[in-house]
Each structure stands twice: as structure tokens, then as C-alpha cells.
Design a protein around this motif. Structure first.
Motif, PDB file in Angstrom:
ATOM      1  N   UNK A 165       0.495  -1.120  -0.037  1.00  0.00           N
ATOM      2  CA  UNK A 165      -0.350   0.026  -0.351  1.00  0.00           C
ATOM      3  C   UNK A 165       0.660   1.107   0.036  1.00  0.00           C
ATOM      4  N   UNK A 166       0.259   2.301  -0.754  1.00  0.00           N
ATOM      5  CA  UNK A 166       0.519   3.775  -1.089  1.00  0.00           C
ATOM      6  C   UNK A 166       0.047   4.766  -0.705  1.00  0.00           C
ATOM      7  N   UNK A 167       0.285   5.388  -1.038  1.00  0.00           N
ATOM      8  CA  UNK A 167      -0.185   6.727  -0.550  1.00  0.00           C
ATOM      9  C   UNK A 167      -0.823   7.548  -2.444  1.00  0.00           C
ATOM     10  N   UNK A 168      -0.703   6.962  -2.897  1.00  0.00           N
ATOM     11  CA  UNK A 168      -0.657   7.647  -4.416  1.00  0.00           C
ATOM     12  C   UNK A 168      -0.586   6.954  -5.082  1.00  0.00           C
ATOM     13  N   UNK A 169      -1.134   7.202  -6.279  1.00  0.00           N
ATOM     14  CA  UNK A 169      -0.581   6.377  -8.167  1.00  0.00           C
ATOM     15  C   UNK A 169       1.052   6.785  -8.188  1.00  0.00           C
ATOM     16  N   UNK A 170       1.699   8.134  -7.988  1.00  0.00           N
ATOM     17  CA  UNK A 170       2.819   8.412  -8.250  1.00  0.00           C
ATOM     18  C   UNK A 170       3.772   7.380  -7.350  1.00  0.00           C
ATOM     19  N   UNK A 171       3.532   6.965  -6.203  1.00  0.00           N
ATOM     20  CA  UNK A 171       4.093   6.619  -5.481  1.00  0.00           C
ATOM     21  C   UNK A 171       4.472   4.599  -5.891  1.00  0.00           C
ATOM     22  N   UNK A 172       3.204   4.347  -6.004  1.00  0.00           N
ATOM     23  CA  UNK A 172       2.529   2.991  -6.826  1.00  0.00           C
ATOM     24  C   UNK A 172       3.354   3.247  -7.908  1.00  0.00           C
ATOM     25  N   UNK A 173       3.821   4.071  -9.238  1.00  0.00           N
ATOM     26  CA  UNK A 173       4.791   3.524  -9.932  1.00  0.00           C
ATOM     27  C   UNK A 173       5.996   3.297  -9.368  1.00  0.00           C
ATOM     28  N   UNK A 174       6.677   4.446  -8.818  1.00  0.00           N
ATOM     29  CA  UNK A 174       8.293   4.028  -8.357  1.00  0.00           C
ATOM     30  C   UNK A 174       7.992   2.321  -7.743  1.00  0.00           C
ATOM     31  N   UNK A 175       7.277   2.158  -6.841  1.00  0.00           N
ATOM     32  CA  UNK A 175       7.615   1.079  -7.054  1.00  0.00           C
ATOM     33  C   UNK A 175       7.368  -0.088  -7.714  1.00  0.00           C
ATOM     34  N   UNK A 176       6.660  -0.099  -8.772  1.00  0.00           N
ATOM     35  CA  UNK A 176       6.258  -0.920  -9.699  1.00  0.00           C
ATOM     36  C   UNK A 176       7.532  -1.039 -10.344  1.00  0.00           C
ATOM     37  N   UNK A 177       8.374  -0.286 -11.120  1.00  0.00           N
ATOM     38  CA  UNK A 177       9.375   0.353 -11.771  1.00  0.00           C
ATOM     39  C   UNK A 177      10.375  -0.675 -10.096  1.00  0.00           C
ATOM     40  N   UNK A 178      10.690  -0.175  -9.733  1.00  0.00           N
ATOM     41  CA  UNK A 178      11.934  -0.839  -8.886  1.00  0.00           C
ATOM     42  C   UNK A 178      11.647  -2.362  -8.700  1.00  0.00           C
ATOM     43  N   UNK A 179      10.447  -2.939  -8.475  1.00  0.00           N
ATOM     44  CA  UNK A 179       9.604  -4.210  -8.176  1.00  0.00           C
ATOM     45  C   UNK A 179      10.332  -5.506  -9.573  1.00  0.00           C
ATOM     46  N   UNK A 180      10.253  -4.720 -10.751  1.00  0.00           N
ATOM     47  CA  UNK A 180       9.731  -5.224 -12.128  1.00  0.00           C
ATOM     48  C   UNK A 180      11.848  -4.852 -12.181  1.00  0.00           C
ATOM     49  N   UNK A 181      12.477  -4.716 -11.835  1.00  0.00           N
ATOM     50  CA  UNK A 181      14.094  -4.215 -12.333  1.00  0.00           C
ATOM     51  C   UNK A 181      14.717  -5.305 -11.177  1.00  0.00           C
TER      52      UNK A 181
END
Length: 395
Positions: free
Chosen positions: A92-108
Motif C-alpha cells: 500500500x502506498x498513498x498515491x499512484x505516483x508512489x505506486x509507479x515508483x514501486x512498480x519500476x523497482x519491483x520489475x528491476x
């Protein structure tokens, strides 16, 4: 002199003091029909009694806990999302922007843990919007988003929307993931055909890269399914969610399969506020309602009604509108006049809409909007269109 609030928005001179269902009340007493819902955020409208009750009840108990401790409300919401989707796990995040950051980190991190650390590149699409963080603007790389903010973060490419052959040529041994919105929001309400989404899933599998879906705007019931990918037979590896999931309270999430999330172990990511008891209590109240099959059927029915009426509106105003597009209660009106002029004219008839790229006016009403309110919205849009045309001709 710079104002106390940083002037990064072109704000309309409106001062709303209260919301009731699909309506916003200005401080002078005028009632505006809200066809924007905070840009697809207020999924259940303003002042929904179940959300107010969840907020009040949890607010009287506990607002915030560090993620150093177990948070039952967070676990309950994660379980609901896992049961209703492809996902095995949720952050869980606070925003879509934070979700984007994690999605990129998770994929890499996935590819790093898989013994392929060279796979770091993310491919996004023209017209996309994934937030305003450094990674998000680098992913999209349009002049409007990146001018003056260089140097851009490396590791991103952009593909042409809908050109799968060009996308296939862009994918290399360094490609970690492809990220796409099943329905582009800021890009002008451009839905991806389920057959194309299926082809994209097959391409990612063939080329050996992950598929990330951004459902920040099109998810949480907006298209008539809980998530837009569910109109197809495919599932993503990672999915970003926000906006509607909190019903107006700041809340976001990243959903993932166990395999895709395998690199995200203790210490690899965190959030101070993400998944706090107050936000998750409200999120649970939202999902309890929106995930109900009968509720989603109503969204689809009301979306069809709105579209039908809008087709008539376009036919009646051929000098103003060109076409209707979208899905469910995520609708775009392609304009012939500048879309901003239509939005502005809407204020004059006490109607809230949202501009988008490709000269589109977005209609993103609360999912609880009534049939009568849909009719009223189209009537006001008709008046706004005629006013905008008259102003243009007079000018």
C-alpha cells in the motif's frame, strides 16, 4: 509576488465548501453537477454514508501506525484485493505516483534476483501518464512533462500506442517490463482493445519481460469491472492502483504475483503512511461496495446510458463535438472546439468536467450517479456546448 500556495495549477475561481453525492456546493450556494469526481477519485461520490462511518469509527480508534507493526485493516484490504484479482500480494502506498515508483523497482529487482541484472529498461507509450515523479516523467518523456527537469533518469523507452510491431522491435535483452494503461486517462480516454491487451501479454511472454498495468485512473469499477484488465482473458504481473480505491482518501497500492514480487523482501521498500489504519479502513469500505457484482453491473448499465445520450449530444452539436469514446463511466468527448473552452463553459451552467490530451473532455462521474443526474449532465453539456460555440463565433 509568489502566492503562499505554489502556483503550479491553473485553478478555476471556484470555492467548494461541501459535497453531496454527485454534487458540489460552492460557497455562494450554487450546486455544481460533478462529472469529474476529483479526476476519478470520488468513486462513491461526496459524503457517502458508509465511507463517513468507516472514517469516523476508525478515526476514533487509531489513525496511524508505523509499518513496523501488524495493521489488521491493511491485511483485510490486501486479502480482499488478492481474492478479487490476479494478485498474490499487495503493497500500500498513498498515491499512484508512489505506486509507479514501486512498480519500476519491483520489475528491476525481479530480474536482478533472476540472475539477469542487465534487464532494467521499462517501455511506456505515447500519451501515457504515470505520475510526476522523476521516474514517471522519464517513462513518458514528453516536453510538457520533462522540460527543465533534466537530466532524466535513464532506463526508459517510449513506444507508439497501438503499434505492436514497433513495440516488438524496441524490446531487447535489457527490457525488464512494458507498462501500459488499459484505458489512457490523461492521454484522452483511449481504451485498449481486449484483443490488443491479449496480444501485448503474449508479446511480453515471448520476449521475456514483465507486463505492468497502470489502473490508477481506470480501475476500481470505473469501466464496469473491478479492474479494466478483467474485460480480457489476460492477467498482468504487476498492477498499479490508486484514486478510486480510497474514495477520496489518499490511498494507492501495487498488486503483484508472487513470482514478480520475489525480489521485494524485508528492507527493499517502505512507506511511512502507506497502508495506515485510517486509509485502509476507508479502502475496505470502498472495495466492499464496488467489488459487488450488482454494483458493477449498474456501472456498465449507467455507462451505456451515458454513452447513448452523449452520442445524441454529438449529433446535435457537430460544430463542437466530434466523437464519444471510452468505457463504463470513463468517457471522453473528442472536441472540435478547444476542449478547455467547453470545460470553461461548463462552469457557467454549473457543471464540472475535466480536460485531457487529444482535445478531449473527460467525464468521470461518481460511480453512484443516478439516471436522472446523467440526463441532467448531458443537458448541461448541451448548454455548455452552445455557449462555447457562441463565444467562439462572437470572438
Amino acid at each position: 509576488m509568489i502566492p503562499p500556495v505554489l502556483p503550479t495549477y491553473n485553478r478555476a475561481p471556484l470555492h467548494f465548501v461541501k459535497g453531496e453525492g454527485s454534487w458540489l456546493i460552492e460557497e455562494d450556494g450554487r450546486r455544481f453537477l460533478d462529472m469529474g469526481a476529483g479526476i476519478a477519485v470520488n468513486a462513491l461520490g461526496h459524503g457517502d454514508p458508509d465511507l463517513v462511518a468507516a472514517l469516523t469509527e476508525q478515526g476514533q480508534k487509531l489513525w496511524h501506525l508505523s509499518n513496523l507493526y501488524e495493521i489488521p485493516q491493511q491485511e483485510e484490504l490486501a486479502r480482499r484485493l488478492v481474492e478479487a484479482t490476479f494478485a498474490d500480494t499487495v503493497f500500500f502506498t498513498n498515491s499512484g505516483t508512489e505506486a509507479m515508483e514501486l512498480a519500476v523497482k519491483m520489475a528491476r529487482k525481479y530480474w536482478y534476483e533472476s540472475g539477469k541484472p542487465e534487464k532494467v529498461e521499462i517501455i511506456a507509450f505515447d500519451g501515457a501518464f504515470h505520475g510526476r515523479s522523476s521516474a514517471a516523467i522519464a517513462a513518458v518523456n514528453t516536453e510538457k512533462m520533462v522540460k527543465g527537469f533534466g537530466p532524466l533518469l535513464p532506463g526508459f523507452k517510449q513506444a507508439k500506442w497501438g503499434d505492436w510491431e514497433a513495440l516488438a522491435a524496441l524490446i531487447t535483452d535489457e527490457t525488464a517490463a512494458v507498462i501500459i494503461e488499459p484505458v489512457q486517462g490523461e492521454g484522452g480516454i483511449r481504451p485498449l482493445d481486449p484483443a490488443d491487451l491479449k496480444a501485448l501479454r503474449a508479446l511480453c511472454d515471448e520476449k521475456g519481460c514483465l507486463l505492468i498495468l497502470d489502473e490508477v485512473q481506470c480501475g476500481v469499477g470505473r469501466t464496469g469491472k473491478l479492474f479494466a484488465y478483467q474485460w480480457s482473458s489476460i492477467t498482468p504481473d504487476i498492477m498499479m492502483v490508486a484514486k478510486g480505491i480510497g474514495g477520496g482518501f489518499p490511498l494507492g497500492a501495487v498488486l503483484a504475483t508472487e513470482e514478480a514480487a520475489k525480489g521485494m523482501v524485508a528492507g527493499t521498500h517502505g512507506s511511512t503512511y502507506g497502508g495506515n489504519p485510517l486509509g485502509c479502513a476507508i479502502g475496505n469500505a470502498v472495495i466492499r461496495k464496488v467489488a459487488d457484482a450488482a454494483f458493477l453491473e449498474e456501472v456498465s448499465r449507467k455507462g451505456a446510458l451515458l454513452r447513448q445520450k452523449l452520442e445524441g449530444l454529438v449529433a446535435e452539436n457537430p460544430e463542437v463535438f466530434e466523437a464519444v469514446r471510452g468505457q463504463g463511466l470513463m468517457i471522453g468527448l473528442k472536441c472540435k472546439l478547444p476542449c478547455g473552452e467547453v470545460v470553461q463553459a461548463g462552469y457557467g451552467v454549473e457543471l464540472i468536467t475535466v480536460p485531457a490530451a487529444d482535445n478531449v473532455v473527460r467525464l468521470l462521474p461518481p460511480l453512484t450517479i443516478s439516471d436522472d443526474e446523467i440526463g441532467e449532465a448531458v443537458s448541461r453539456l448541451d448548454r455548455a456546448a452552445k455557449a462555447a460555440l457562441e463565444t467562439t463565433k462572437a470572438g
